[in-house]
Design a protein around this motif. Structure first.
Motif, short mmCIF file in Angstrom:
data_model
loop_
_atom_site.label_atom_id
_atom_site.label_comp_id
_atom_site.label_asym_id
_atom_site.label_seq_id
_atom_site.Cartn_x
_atom_site.Cartn_y
_atom_site.Cartn_z
N ALA A 172 -46.40 38.78 -50.36
CA ALA A 172 -44.81 38.78 -50.97
C ALA A 172 -44.30 37.70 -51.36
CB ALA A 172 -44.67 38.86 -49.16
N ILE A 173 -44.44 36.78 -51.33
CA ILE A 173 -43.48 35.55 -51.62
C ILE A 173 -43.94 35.50 -53.63
CG2 ILE A 173 -42.82 32.71 -51.14
CD1 ILE A 173 -42.91 33.13 -48.91
N GLY A 174 -45.03 35.39 -53.43
CA GLY A 174 -45.70 34.94 -54.25
C GLY A 174 -45.05 35.98 -55.75
N GLU A 175 -44.76 37.23 -55.64
CA GLU A 175 -44.24 38.11 -55.90
C GLU A 175 -42.90 37.69 -56.45
OE1 GLU A 175 -44.42 42.08 -58.07
OE2 GLU A 175 -46.50 40.48 -57.43
N VAL A 176 -42.11 37.49 -55.20
CA VAL A 176 -40.72 37.91 -55.63
C VAL A 176 -40.49 35.78 -56.22
CG1 VAL A 176 -38.78 36.56 -53.83
CG2 VAL A 176 -40.03 38.17 -53.28
N MET A 177 -41.25 34.87 -56.31
CA MET A 177 -41.21 34.01 -57.42
C MET A 177 -41.22 34.00 -59.20
SD MET A 177 -39.70 31.55 -55.14
CE MET A 177 -40.01 30.01 -55.77
N ARG A 178 -42.77 35.25 -58.57
CA ARG A 178 -42.41 36.48 -59.95
C ARG A 178 -41.64 36.42 -60.62
NH1 ARG A 178 -45.70 40.06 -62.59
NH2 ARG A 178 -45.41 41.45 -61.28
N LEU A 179 -40.78 37.25 -60.14
CA LEU A 179 -39.37 37.98 -60.37
C LEU A 179 -38.67 36.45 -60.67
CD1 LEU A 179 -37.64 40.00 -61.67
CD2 LEU A 179 -37.28 39.99 -58.28
N LEU A 180 -37.94 35.86 -59.66
CA LEU A 180 -37.19 34.60 -60.11
C LEU A 180 -37.76 33.94 -61.36
CD1 LEU A 180 -36.79 33.80 -56.42
CD2 LEU A 180 -35.15 35.06 -57.68
N LYS A 181 -38.78 33.09 -61.78
CA LYS A 181 -38.89 32.50 -62.59
C LYS A 181 -38.67 33.43 -64.13
CE LYS A 181 -43.03 29.61 -64.42
NZ LYS A 181 -44.37 29.38 -64.24
N THR A 182 -38.77 34.72 -63.82
CA THR A 182 -38.55 35.22 -65.12
C THR A 182 -36.95 35.63 -65.70
OG1 THR A 182 -38.55 37.55 -64.51
CG2 THR A 182 -40.69 36.75 -65.18
N ARG A 183 -36.56 35.44 -64.56
CA ARG A 183 -35.13 35.36 -64.43
C ARG A 183 -34.10 33.93 -65.06
NH1 ARG A 183 -35.83 40.00 -64.11
NH2 ARG A 183 -35.04 42.31 -62.93
N SER A 184 -34.64 33.09 -64.08
CA SER A 184 -33.84 32.12 -64.09
C SER A 184 -34.27 31.30 -65.23
CB SER A 184 -34.68 30.87 -62.72
OG SER A 184 -35.79 30.71 -62.98
N LEU A 185 -35.74 30.94 -65.42
CA LEU A 185 -35.79 29.84 -66.54
C LEU A 185 -35.53 31.45 -68.09
CD1 LEU A 185 -39.60 28.96 -66.20
CD2 LEU A 185 -37.42 27.90 -66.77
N SER A 186 -35.34 32.68 -68.02
CA SER A 186 -34.59 33.85 -69.35
C SER A 186 -33.58 33.16 -69.51
CB SER A 186 -34.87 34.62 -68.83
OG SER A 186 -34.00 35.28 -68.06
N GLN A 187 -32.88 32.59 -68.49
CA GLN A 187 -31.03 32.90 -68.68
C GLN A 187 -30.98 31.59 -68.82
OE1 GLN A 187 -29.85 34.08 -65.17
NE2 GLN A 187 -30.38 35.97 -65.48
N ALA A 188 -31.58 30.26 -68.69
CA ALA A 188 -31.10 28.55 -68.87
C ALA A 188 -31.82 28.23 -70.34
CB ALA A 188 -32.87 27.61 -67.90
N SER A 189 -31.17 27.13 -70.91
CA SER A 189 -31.67 26.90 -71.92
C SER A 189 -32.40 25.35 -71.73
CB SER A 189 -30.25 26.35 -72.93
OG SER A 189 -30.58 26.17 -73.79
N SER A 190 -33.40 25.70 -72.01
CA SER A 190 -34.19 23.81 -72.25
C SER A 190 -33.95 23.02 -73.07
CB SER A 190 -35.76 24.77 -72.67
OG SER A 190 -35.69 25.06 -74.17
N ALA A 191 -33.19 23.17 -74.27
CA ALA A 191 -32.35 22.57 -75.49
C ALA A 191 -31.48 21.47 -74.50
CB ALA A 191 -31.73 23.33 -75.98
N ALA A 192 -30.91 22.85 -73.39
CA ALA A 192 -29.81 22.08 -72.79
C ALA A 192 -29.77 21.34 -72.45
CB ALA A 192 -28.35 22.92 -71.94
#
Length: 265
Positions: free
Chosen positions: A101-121
């Motif tokens: 359960a937690i693994g699936e939720v974390m997998r979803l959150l990872k795609t959401r948070s990292l896709s919205q963050a700028s690694s350059a920033a």
């Protein structure tokens, strides 16, 4: 976290660094139920804890010489017809399905948070903070400087850039919901083992935290005494120290004062 004194006193201590973290934890290895003849599609419906418990149950039947137990042959793990109706199963687990359960939720959150963050920033901000924190020290000690940073700091930043780049590429892949999610979060280790071996007697699951397996054995004893079964397979499985659960359950035990933070025990 809680710190308990020898005199019985309890203090709430703020976690400030690595010294307060859990440093040692045993972890489960990989379990491949296909070695027992289980199809890959069925194995994927179980989380690691359930797979370990089921494998232990199969091995127990083989050790008791109730099944032939030939690896790769699912039929060899089935009970003889005359034993199926009188064989029960009890499964004990303290944190059933949490890993999945937690693994699936974390997998979803990872795609959401990292896709919205700028690694350059992130890298730019890191450079700025390192420069502010270490400029005086570098000037005083005459360290080699590159782009306003020590070479050691620059190497650290480059390593972080590589990690962020890899995470960003992973995050850019669209999230696909696992269609077997419901199967993985249901507590079915007892039912799945019973189906594999043909056990048609009483079948249940229990959760009594650290006393779970002891309680399961007591329940099996009651089944035998009541005449509901002639034999009971007792299995147990948890994966509390997995990479997914350790940040949650490890910290949970530490917050209760029930975890050791020593590096050498």
């Amino acid at each position: 976290q809680l710190r308990k004194g020898k005199d019985g006193s309890v203090m709430k201590i703020e976690v400030k660094g690595r010294d307060d973290a859990i440093k040692l934890a045993a972890q489960l290895g990989e379990v491949d139920l296909t070695e027992y003849g289980v199809t890959a599609s069925i194995a994927k419906t179980m989380d690691t804890a359930a797979q370990v418990a089921v494998a232990a149950g199969l091995e127990a039947l083989k050790n008791a010489k109730l099944v032939r137990g030939e690896y790769g042959d699912a039929s060899s793990w089935r009970l003889p017809d005359k034993l199926q109706e009188s064989t029960g199963v009890v499964y004990a687990s303290s944190f059933p399905a949490l890993d999945a359960a937690i693994g699936e939720v974390m997998r979803l959150l990872k795609t959401r948070s990292l896709s919205q963050a700028s690694s350059a920033a992130l890298i730019l901000e890191l450079r700025r903070r390192i420069q502010e924190a270490s400029k005086d020290q570098m000037d005083a000690e005459n360290h080699p400087i590159e782009n306003g940073h020590s070479l050691e700091d620059e190497e650290l930043i480059r390593s972080l850039e590589q990690c962020l780049d890899g995470d960003k590429k992973e995050a850019e892949a669209p999230f696909v919901f696992d269609r077997k999610f419901l199967f993985r979060v249901l507590v079915l280790g007892n039912a799945q083992l019973a189906q594999m071996v043909g056990a048609r007697g009483p079948n249940t699951q229990t959760n009594a935290a650290c006393a779970g397996t002891t309680q399961a054995i007591a329940m099996a004893y009651d089944m035998l005494c009541a005449g509901r079964a002639e034999r009971v397979i007792v299995i147990s499985g948890d994966n509390a120290s997995s990479d997914t659960l350790m940040p949650w359950l490890g910290n949970g035990f530490r917050a209760l004062g029930a975890a050791c933070t020593g590096g050498r025990v």
